[in-house]
Scaffold this active site. Structure first.
Site, PDB file in Angstrom:
ATOM      1  N   ASP A  32      -1.978   5.406  -3.343  1.00  0.00           N
ATOM      2  CA  ASP A  32      -2.047   4.924  -2.926  1.00  0.00           C
ATOM      3  C   ASP A  32      -0.402   3.972  -2.691  1.00  0.00           C
ATOM      4  O   ASP A  32      -0.308   4.058  -1.114  1.00  0.00           O
ATOM      5  CB  ASP A  32      -3.007   3.651  -1.937  1.00  0.00           C
ATOM      6  N   GLU A  68     -10.517   1.058 -14.666  1.00  0.00           N
ATOM      7  CA  GLU A  68      -9.770   2.058 -13.474  1.00  0.00           C
ATOM      8  C   GLU A  68      -8.308   2.071 -13.716  1.00  0.00           C
ATOM      9  O   GLU A  68      -8.299   3.211 -13.740  1.00  0.00           O
ATOM     10  CB  GLU A  68     -10.330   0.775 -12.155  1.00  0.00           C
TER      11      GLU A  68
HETATM   12  C1  DGY Z   1      -8.917   1.729  -1.798  1.00  0.00           C
HETATM   13  O1  DGY Z   1      -9.205   0.829  -0.954  1.00  0.00           O
HETATM   14  O2  DGY Z   1      -7.704   0.629  -2.194  1.00  0.00           O
HETATM   15  C2  DGY Z   1      -9.036   3.342  -1.597  1.00  0.00           C
HETATM   16  O3  DGY Z   1      -7.845   3.927  -2.831  1.00  0.00           O
HETATM   17  C3  DGY Z   1      -8.344   3.540  -0.577  1.00  0.00           C
HETATM   18  O4  DGY Z   1      -8.691   5.008  -0.625  1.00  0.00           O
END
Ligand code: DGY
Length: 420
Positions: A163, A390
Protein backbone atom coordinates in the site's frame (compact mmCIF):
# COMPACT_ATOMS: atom_id res chain seq x y z
CA UNK A 1 10.56 -27.34 15.47
CA UNK A 2 7.44 -29.49 15.50
CA UNK A 3 5.90 -27.13 18.02
CA UNK A 4 6.10 -24.22 15.68
CA UNK A 5 4.59 -26.26 12.86
CA UNK A 6 1.67 -27.03 15.15
CA UNK A 7 1.48 -23.40 16.17
CA UNK A 8 1.34 -22.34 12.52
CA UNK A 9 -1.53 -24.75 11.87
CA UNK A 10 -3.34 -23.49 14.97
CA UNK A 11 -2.85 -19.88 13.88
CA UNK A 12 -4.67 -20.62 10.63
CA UNK A 13 -7.41 -22.62 12.31
CA UNK A 14 -7.98 -19.93 14.94
CA UNK A 15 -8.29 -17.29 12.24
CA UNK A 16 -10.69 -19.42 10.22
CA UNK A 17 -14.33 -18.34 9.93
CA UNK A 18 -17.07 -19.90 7.78
CA UNK A 19 -15.20 -20.99 4.66
CA UNK A 20 -12.54 -18.29 4.77
CA UNK A 21 -9.70 -17.12 6.97
CA UNK A 22 -8.96 -13.70 8.43
CA UNK A 23 -5.47 -12.28 7.86
CA UNK A 24 -5.02 -12.05 11.64
CA UNK A 25 -6.93 -12.70 14.85
CA UNK A 26 -7.35 -9.09 15.93
CA UNK A 27 -9.73 -6.51 14.54
CA UNK A 28 -7.24 -4.98 12.10
CA UNK A 29 -8.41 -6.88 9.01
CA UNK A 30 -11.90 -8.26 9.72
CA UNK A 31 -12.62 -9.62 6.21
CA UNK A 32 -11.29 -11.90 3.47
CA UNK A 33 -8.37 -10.47 1.51
CA UNK A 34 -7.58 -11.70 -1.99
CA UNK A 35 -3.85 -12.48 -1.96
CA UNK A 36 -3.87 -13.34 1.75
CA UNK A 37 -6.36 -16.08 0.90
CA UNK A 38 -4.04 -17.44 -1.77
CA UNK A 39 -1.15 -17.75 0.68
CA UNK A 40 -3.51 -19.11 3.33
CA UNK A 41 -4.74 -21.83 0.95
CA UNK A 42 -1.13 -22.88 0.41
CA UNK A 43 -0.68 -23.17 4.18
CA UNK A 44 -3.81 -25.31 4.56
CA UNK A 45 -2.63 -27.53 1.72
CA UNK A 46 0.11 -28.76 4.08
CA UNK A 47 -2.48 -30.37 6.35
CA UNK A 48 -6.06 -30.01 5.08
CA UNK A 49 -6.70 -29.98 1.34
CA UNK A 50 -10.43 -29.38 1.76
CA UNK A 51 -9.79 -26.20 3.72
CA UNK A 52 -7.27 -25.12 1.07
CA UNK A 53 -9.78 -25.47 -1.76
CA UNK A 54 -12.62 -24.02 0.31
CA UNK A 55 -10.56 -20.86 0.96
CA UNK A 56 -10.19 -20.32 -2.80
CA UNK A 57 -13.81 -21.30 -3.50
CA UNK A 58 -15.10 -18.73 -1.05
CA UNK A 59 -12.90 -16.02 -2.52
CA UNK A 60 -14.14 -16.82 -6.02
CA UNK A 61 -17.76 -16.63 -4.87
CA UNK A 62 -17.07 -12.92 -4.74
CA UNK A 63 -15.93 -12.77 -8.37
CA UNK A 64 -17.74 -10.04 -10.29
CA UNK A 65 -19.68 -10.83 -13.46
CA UNK A 66 -16.97 -9.18 -15.57
CA UNK A 67 -14.31 -11.49 -14.07
CA UNK A 68 -12.70 -9.20 -11.48
CA UNK A 69 -11.89 -10.77 -8.13
CA UNK A 70 -12.07 -8.03 -5.47
CA UNK A 71 -9.28 -7.31 -3.05
CA UNK A 72 -11.63 -7.58 -0.05
CA UNK A 73 -14.82 -9.56 0.56
CA UNK A 74 -16.86 -8.31 3.50
CA UNK A 75 -18.55 -11.48 4.75
CA UNK A 76 -19.18 -9.81 8.09
CA UNK A 77 -20.57 -6.31 7.78
CA UNK A 78 -20.56 -5.51 11.48
CA UNK A 79 -16.98 -4.27 11.93
CA UNK A 80 -15.09 -1.02 12.47
CA UNK A 81 -12.85 -1.52 9.42
CA UNK A 82 -12.47 1.44 7.13
CA UNK A 83 -13.27 1.52 4.21
CA UNK A 84 -16.11 -0.90 4.93
CA UNK A 85 -18.79 -2.26 2.57
CA UNK A 86 -20.85 0.93 2.65
CA UNK A 87 -17.83 3.10 1.90
CA UNK A 88 -17.15 0.98 -1.19
CA UNK A 89 -20.82 0.45 -2.00
CA UNK A 90 -20.32 -2.39 -4.47
CA UNK A 91 -20.19 -6.13 -4.90
CA UNK A 92 -22.68 -8.69 -6.10
CA UNK A 93 -24.08 -11.28 -3.73
CA UNK A 94 -21.16 -10.65 -1.45
CA UNK A 95 -20.19 -7.13 -0.37
CA UNK A 96 -16.74 -6.26 -1.63
CA UNK A 97 -14.23 -3.58 -2.45
CA UNK A 98 -14.18 -2.32 -6.04
CA UNK A 99 -10.52 -2.97 -6.81
CA UNK A 100 -8.39 -6.10 -7.09
CA UNK A 101 -5.08 -7.48 -5.77
CA UNK A 102 -2.07 -9.47 -7.10
CA UNK A 103 -3.40 -12.57 -8.88
CA UNK A 104 -1.56 -15.41 -7.16
CA UNK A 105 -4.33 -18.05 -7.29
CA UNK A 106 -3.09 -19.90 -10.39
CA UNK A 107 0.39 -20.21 -8.87
CA UNK A 108 -1.00 -21.46 -5.58
CA UNK A 109 -3.36 -23.92 -7.25
CA UNK A 110 -0.57 -25.37 -9.37
CA UNK A 111 1.52 -25.95 -6.25
CA UNK A 112 -1.40 -27.65 -4.56
CA UNK A 113 -2.00 -29.87 -7.58
CA UNK A 114 1.65 -30.82 -7.82
CA UNK A 115 1.39 -32.54 -4.46
CA UNK A 116 -0.70 -35.14 -6.32
CA UNK A 117 -2.87 -35.74 -3.29
CA UNK A 118 -6.25 -34.56 -4.55
CA UNK A 119 -9.09 -37.04 -4.97
CA UNK A 120 -11.48 -37.07 -7.94
CA UNK A 121 -14.11 -34.86 -6.35
CA UNK A 122 -11.46 -32.33 -5.44
CA UNK A 123 -10.07 -32.45 -8.97
CA UNK A 124 -13.49 -31.71 -10.46
CA UNK A 125 -13.61 -28.69 -8.16
CA UNK A 126 -10.11 -27.60 -9.21
CA UNK A 127 -11.23 -27.65 -12.86
CA UNK A 128 -14.11 -25.28 -12.00
CA UNK A 129 -11.74 -23.04 -10.05
CA UNK A 130 -9.33 -22.99 -13.00
CA UNK A 131 -12.06 -21.69 -15.32
CA UNK A 132 -12.84 -18.87 -12.91
CA UNK A 133 -9.18 -17.94 -12.60
CA UNK A 134 -8.96 -17.85 -16.39
CA UNK A 135 -11.85 -15.38 -16.43
CA UNK A 136 -10.00 -13.28 -13.84
CA UNK A 137 -6.83 -13.21 -15.94
CA UNK A 138 -8.82 -12.34 -19.06
CA UNK A 139 -10.33 -9.43 -17.14
CA UNK A 140 -6.82 -8.11 -16.48
CA UNK A 141 -5.85 -8.48 -20.13
CA UNK A 142 -8.99 -6.78 -21.39
CA UNK A 143 -9.40 -3.95 -18.92
CA UNK A 144 -5.98 -3.30 -17.44
CA UNK A 145 -4.02 -3.50 -20.66
CA UNK A 146 -6.26 -1.82 -23.25
CA UNK A 147 -3.22 -0.74 -25.27
CA UNK A 148 -2.05 -4.36 -25.59
CA UNK A 149 1.37 -3.82 -24.06
CA UNK A 150 1.60 -7.20 -22.39
CA UNK A 151 1.81 -5.29 -19.09
CA UNK A 152 -1.13 -4.50 -16.82
CA UNK A 153 -1.85 -1.37 -14.81
CA UNK A 154 -2.97 -1.00 -11.24
CA UNK A 155 -5.38 1.83 -10.49
CA UNK A 156 -4.98 2.09 -6.72
CA UNK A 157 -1.92 1.45 -4.48
CA UNK A 158 -4.05 -1.00 -2.50
CA UNK A 159 -4.19 -3.18 -5.63
CA UNK A 160 -0.46 -3.85 -5.31
CA UNK A 161 -0.81 -5.11 -1.75
CA UNK A 162 2.19 -2.95 -0.82
CA UNK A 163 0.00 0.00 0.00
CA UNK A 164 2.31 2.77 1.18
CA UNK A 165 5.45 1.74 -0.69
CA UNK A 166 7.60 4.70 -1.78
CA UNK A 167 7.11 3.35 -5.33
CA UNK A 168 3.84 5.32 -5.38
CA UNK A 169 5.04 8.51 -3.67
CA UNK A 170 5.46 10.78 -6.68
CA UNK A 171 2.28 9.57 -8.34
CA UNK A 172 0.34 10.01 -5.09
CA UNK A 173 1.69 13.53 -4.51
CA UNK A 174 -0.04 14.55 -7.73
CA UNK A 175 -3.47 13.54 -6.48
CA UNK A 176 -5.72 16.42 -5.46
CA UNK A 177 -7.33 15.32 -2.25
CA UNK A 178 -11.12 15.70 -2.33
CA UNK A 179 -12.44 18.35 -0.01
CA UNK A 180 -14.52 17.43 3.02
CA UNK A 181 -13.46 13.81 3.19
CA UNK A 182 -15.20 12.32 6.17
CA UNK A 183 -13.93 8.97 7.36
CA UNK A 184 -12.58 7.36 10.49
CA UNK A 185 -9.55 5.09 10.40
CA UNK A 186 -9.56 2.14 12.76
CA UNK A 187 -6.16 0.66 11.83
CA UNK A 188 -4.02 3.23 13.64
CA UNK A 189 -5.96 2.73 16.88
CA UNK A 190 -5.26 -1.00 16.81
CA UNK A 191 -1.61 -0.89 15.79
CA UNK A 192 1.12 1.58 16.73
CA UNK A 193 0.52 4.44 14.23
CA UNK A 194 4.29 4.62 13.65
CA UNK A 195 3.98 1.28 11.87
CA UNK A 196 1.03 2.29 9.70
CA UNK A 197 0.50 4.57 6.67
CA UNK A 198 0.08 8.31 7.32
CA UNK A 199 -3.22 10.23 7.33
CA UNK A 200 -2.21 11.98 4.12
CA UNK A 201 -1.79 8.54 2.50
CA UNK A 202 -5.30 7.61 3.59
CA UNK A 203 -6.71 10.90 2.27
CA UNK A 204 -5.32 9.97 -1.12
CA UNK A 205 -6.44 6.32 -0.93
CA UNK A 206 -9.96 7.49 -0.10
CA UNK A 207 -9.94 10.12 -2.85
CA UNK A 208 -9.11 7.47 -5.48
CA UNK A 209 -11.67 5.09 -4.03
CA UNK A 210 -14.38 7.77 -4.11
CA UNK A 211 -13.57 8.56 -7.72
CA UNK A 212 -13.91 4.88 -8.68
CA UNK A 213 -17.19 4.68 -6.78
CA UNK A 214 -18.48 7.73 -8.65
CA UNK A 215 -17.96 6.02 -12.00
CA UNK A 216 -19.58 2.87 -10.55
CA UNK A 217 -16.39 0.83 -10.95
CA UNK A 218 -16.93 0.63 -14.71
CA UNK A 219 -13.61 -1.00 -15.73
CA UNK A 220 -13.23 0.85 -19.03
CA UNK A 221 -13.95 4.23 -17.48
CA UNK A 222 -11.78 3.37 -14.50
CA UNK A 223 -8.76 2.92 -16.74
CA UNK A 224 -9.45 6.01 -18.85
CA UNK A 225 -10.23 8.42 -16.03
CA UNK A 226 -8.06 7.01 -13.27
CA UNK A 227 -6.30 9.34 -10.85
CA UNK A 228 -3.58 6.71 -10.45
CA UNK A 229 -2.30 4.36 -13.15
CA UNK A 230 0.98 2.49 -12.73
CA UNK A 231 2.61 -0.44 -14.50
CA UNK A 232 4.42 -1.99 -11.58
CA UNK A 233 7.30 -4.43 -11.96
CA UNK A 234 6.39 -6.59 -8.97
CA UNK A 235 2.73 -6.85 -9.89
CA UNK A 236 3.48 -7.74 -13.50
CA UNK A 237 6.02 -10.34 -12.42
CA UNK A 238 3.36 -12.02 -10.30
CA UNK A 239 0.91 -11.85 -13.21
CA UNK A 240 3.39 -13.28 -15.70
CA UNK A 241 4.19 -16.21 -13.41
CA UNK A 242 0.48 -16.72 -12.75
CA UNK A 243 -0.23 -16.78 -16.49
CA UNK A 244 2.44 -19.44 -16.98
CA UNK A 245 0.95 -21.48 -14.15
CA UNK A 246 -2.54 -20.96 -15.54
CA UNK A 247 -1.44 -22.43 -18.89
CA UNK A 248 -0.16 -25.47 -16.98
CA UNK A 249 -3.53 -25.84 -15.25
CA UNK A 250 -5.57 -25.33 -18.42
CA UNK A 251 -3.43 -27.87 -20.20
CA UNK A 252 -4.03 -30.38 -17.45
CA UNK A 253 -7.78 -30.08 -17.91
CA UNK A 254 -7.68 -29.89 -21.72
CA UNK A 255 -8.96 -26.34 -21.71
CA UNK A 256 -8.02 -23.74 -24.30
CA UNK A 257 -4.99 -21.64 -23.42
CA UNK A 258 -4.14 -20.03 -26.73
CA UNK A 259 -5.08 -16.49 -25.67
CA UNK A 260 -3.10 -16.69 -22.42
CA UNK A 261 -0.12 -18.16 -24.27
CA UNK A 262 -0.16 -15.31 -26.73
CA UNK A 263 -0.27 -12.82 -23.91
CA UNK A 264 2.71 -14.46 -22.17
CA UNK A 265 4.77 -14.01 -25.34
CA UNK A 266 3.85 -10.34 -25.52
CA UNK A 267 4.70 -9.85 -21.85
CA UNK A 268 8.07 -11.60 -22.16
CA UNK A 269 8.98 -9.31 -25.04
CA UNK A 270 7.86 -6.02 -23.49
CA UNK A 271 8.91 -6.70 -19.92
CA UNK A 272 12.53 -6.30 -20.98
CA UNK A 273 11.78 -2.74 -22.05
CA UNK A 274 11.44 -1.94 -18.34
CA UNK A 275 15.02 -3.04 -17.76
CA UNK A 276 17.65 -0.35 -17.32
CA UNK A 277 20.80 -2.02 -18.51
CA UNK A 278 23.15 0.61 -17.08
CA UNK A 279 21.67 0.44 -13.60
CA UNK A 280 20.99 -3.29 -13.80
CA UNK A 281 17.49 -2.75 -12.42
CA UNK A 282 13.88 -2.78 -13.56
CA UNK A 283 11.75 0.32 -13.24
CA UNK A 284 7.99 0.77 -12.97
CA UNK A 285 6.05 3.24 -15.07
CA UNK A 286 3.61 5.91 -14.04
CA UNK A 287 1.23 5.84 -17.00
CA UNK A 288 -0.88 8.72 -15.73
CA UNK A 289 2.05 11.14 -15.38
CA UNK A 290 4.34 9.55 -17.97
CA UNK A 291 7.24 9.06 -15.57
CA UNK A 292 9.68 6.26 -14.90
CA UNK A 293 9.77 5.09 -11.27
CA UNK A 294 13.16 4.12 -9.89
CA UNK A 295 12.67 3.03 -6.29
CA UNK A 296 14.91 0.23 -4.94
CA UNK A 297 12.10 -2.03 -3.78
CA UNK A 298 12.38 -5.75 -3.16
CA UNK A 299 9.30 -6.15 -5.38
CA UNK A 300 11.45 -5.28 -8.41
CA UNK A 301 13.22 -8.58 -7.83
CA UNK A 302 9.97 -10.51 -8.24
CA UNK A 303 11.10 -10.63 -11.87
CA UNK A 304 13.12 -13.65 -10.74
CA UNK A 305 9.86 -15.30 -9.73
CA UNK A 306 8.41 -14.57 -13.19
CA UNK A 307 11.19 -16.67 -14.72
CA UNK A 308 11.95 -14.33 -17.59
CA UNK A 309 13.72 -16.20 -20.33
CA UNK A 310 16.91 -14.11 -20.16
CA UNK A 311 20.02 -15.51 -18.50
CA UNK A 312 21.99 -12.23 -18.43
CA UNK A 313 19.22 -10.20 -16.86
CA UNK A 314 18.55 -12.84 -14.20
CA UNK A 315 22.27 -13.07 -13.44
CA UNK A 316 22.57 -9.30 -12.96
CA UNK A 317 19.49 -9.20 -10.77
CA UNK A 318 20.87 -11.92 -8.52
CA UNK A 319 24.18 -10.11 -8.23
CA UNK A 320 22.40 -6.91 -7.14
CA UNK A 321 20.08 -8.79 -4.83
CA UNK A 322 23.08 -10.19 -2.98
CA UNK A 323 24.13 -6.61 -2.20
CA UNK A 324 20.60 -5.41 -1.36
CA UNK A 325 20.76 -6.18 2.37
CA UNK A 326 24.46 -6.82 2.82
CA UNK A 327 24.62 -4.67 6.00
CA UNK A 328 21.47 -5.93 7.72
CA UNK A 329 21.04 -8.92 9.95
CA UNK A 330 17.60 -9.78 8.55
CA UNK A 331 16.38 -9.64 4.99
CA UNK A 332 14.75 -8.69 2.67
CA UNK A 333 13.70 -5.20 3.65
CA UNK A 334 10.83 -3.99 1.49
CA UNK A 335 12.93 -0.93 0.56
CA UNK A 336 16.71 -0.85 0.30
CA UNK A 337 17.94 0.68 3.59
CA UNK A 338 20.29 3.23 2.04
CA UNK A 339 17.46 4.86 0.10
CA UNK A 340 16.08 8.16 1.40
CA UNK A 341 12.52 6.83 1.50
CA UNK A 342 13.41 3.86 3.75
CA UNK A 343 11.63 3.75 7.12
CA UNK A 344 12.57 0.81 9.32
CA UNK A 345 9.12 0.39 10.90
CA UNK A 346 6.48 1.83 8.61
CA UNK A 347 4.53 -0.96 6.91
CA UNK A 348 5.72 -1.25 3.29
CA UNK A 349 8.42 1.42 3.51
CA UNK A 350 11.14 -0.79 4.97
CA UNK A 351 10.05 -3.79 7.06
CA UNK A 352 10.68 -7.38 6.03
CA UNK A 353 7.57 -9.19 4.76
CA UNK A 354 7.47 -12.98 4.62
CA UNK A 355 5.57 -13.15 1.34
CA UNK A 356 8.30 -11.10 -0.37
CA UNK A 357 10.93 -13.54 0.87
CA UNK A 358 8.76 -16.37 -0.40
CA UNK A 359 8.50 -14.89 -3.91
CA UNK A 360 12.25 -14.36 -3.99
CA UNK A 361 12.97 -17.85 -2.70
CA UNK A 362 10.71 -19.37 -5.34
CA UNK A 363 12.41 -17.25 -8.01
CA UNK A 364 15.92 -18.25 -6.96
CA UNK A 365 15.38 -22.00 -6.63
CA UNK A 366 16.06 -22.80 -10.28
CA UNK A 367 18.80 -20.16 -10.67
CA UNK A 368 21.03 -20.13 -7.59
CA UNK A 369 20.48 -23.03 -5.21
CA UNK A 370 22.91 -21.90 -2.51
CA UNK A 371 21.43 -18.40 -2.36
CA UNK A 372 17.87 -19.73 -2.42
CA UNK A 373 18.64 -22.04 0.47
CA UNK A 374 20.08 -19.22 2.53
CA UNK A 375 16.94 -17.11 1.87
CA UNK A 376 14.80 -20.00 3.01
CA UNK A 377 16.93 -20.63 6.11
CA UNK A 378 17.03 -16.99 7.18
CA UNK A 379 13.28 -16.60 6.68
CA UNK A 380 12.56 -19.64 8.80
CA UNK A 381 14.99 -18.41 11.49
CA UNK A 382 13.32 -15.01 11.60
CA UNK A 383 9.89 -16.58 12.12
CA UNK A 384 11.24 -18.98 14.73
CA UNK A 385 12.81 -16.08 16.62
CA UNK A 386 10.06 -13.51 16.25
CA UNK A 387 6.81 -15.43 15.78
CA UNK A 388 4.11 -15.14 13.13
CA UNK A 389 3.91 -11.36 13.01
CA UNK A 390 2.88 -9.30 10.03
CA UNK A 391 6.30 -7.70 9.38
CA UNK A 392 9.73 -7.31 10.94
CA UNK A 393 12.61 -4.88 11.29
CA UNK A 394 15.58 -5.77 9.08
CA UNK A 395 17.90 -4.28 11.73
CA UNK A 396 16.99 -6.42 14.72
CA UNK A 397 14.09 -8.68 13.73
CA UNK A 398 11.63 -6.70 15.88
CA UNK A 399 8.16 -8.04 15.15
CA UNK A 400 5.58 -5.44 14.12
CA UNK A 401 1.99 -5.03 12.97
CA UNK A 402 -0.45 -7.80 13.78
CA UNK A 403 0.51 -10.98 15.61
CA UNK A 404 -0.87 -14.38 14.54
CA UNK A 405 -0.64 -13.24 10.96
CA UNK A 406 -2.06 -15.93 8.69
CA UNK A 407 0.28 -15.65 5.71
CA UNK A 408 3.39 -15.66 7.92
CA UNK A 409 2.13 -18.92 9.45
CA UNK A 410 1.12 -20.34 6.06
CA UNK A 411 4.39 -19.59 4.35
CA UNK A 412 6.29 -21.00 7.31
CA UNK A 413 4.42 -24.25 6.71
CA UNK A 414 5.14 -24.14 3.01
CA UNK A 415 8.85 -23.47 3.55
CA UNK A 416 9.16 -26.14 6.24
CA UNK A 417 6.97 -28.89 4.86
CA UNK A 418 6.92 -28.60 1.09
CA UNK A 419 10.09 -29.78 -0.52
CA UNK A 420 9.96 -27.63 -3.65
C1 DGY B 1 -5.22 -2.20 4.88
O1 DGY B 1 -6.35 -2.03 5.36
O2 DGY B 1 -4.19 -1.75 5.38
C2 DGY B 1 -5.11 -3.00 3.68
O3 DGY B 1 -3.79 -3.23 3.34
C3 DGY B 1 -5.83 -2.39 2.52
O4 DGY B 1 -6.03 -3.39 1.61
Amino acid sequence: MKNLINKAKKTLLNNRRRGYTLPTNNKLYPAQWNWDSGFIALGYSCFNLNFALKEIDTLLKGQWNDGMVPHILFHDTNTNYYPNHTAWNCGNKIHSSGITQPPILATILKRILEKKKLNNTQLINVKKITKKIKKFHEWFIQYRDPKKLGLVSILHPWESGYDNSPIWDRSMEKIKIHKNLKYKRADNKLINPEFRPLNIDYDRYVTIKNHLRKIKYNPTKAYKSSLFNVIDVGFNSIFLKANKDLVWLLDKFNLDHSKINKYIKLTEKNFLKLYDKKKGTFYSKDIKNKKKIYIPSITNYFVLFADLDNYEVNKNLIQNLKKYNSKEKYFFSSIKPNHMSFEEKRYWRGPVWINCNWFIYQGLKNKDIAFSNSVKKKTIELLEKSNFYEYFSCKNGQPMGANNFSWSASLYLDLKINEN
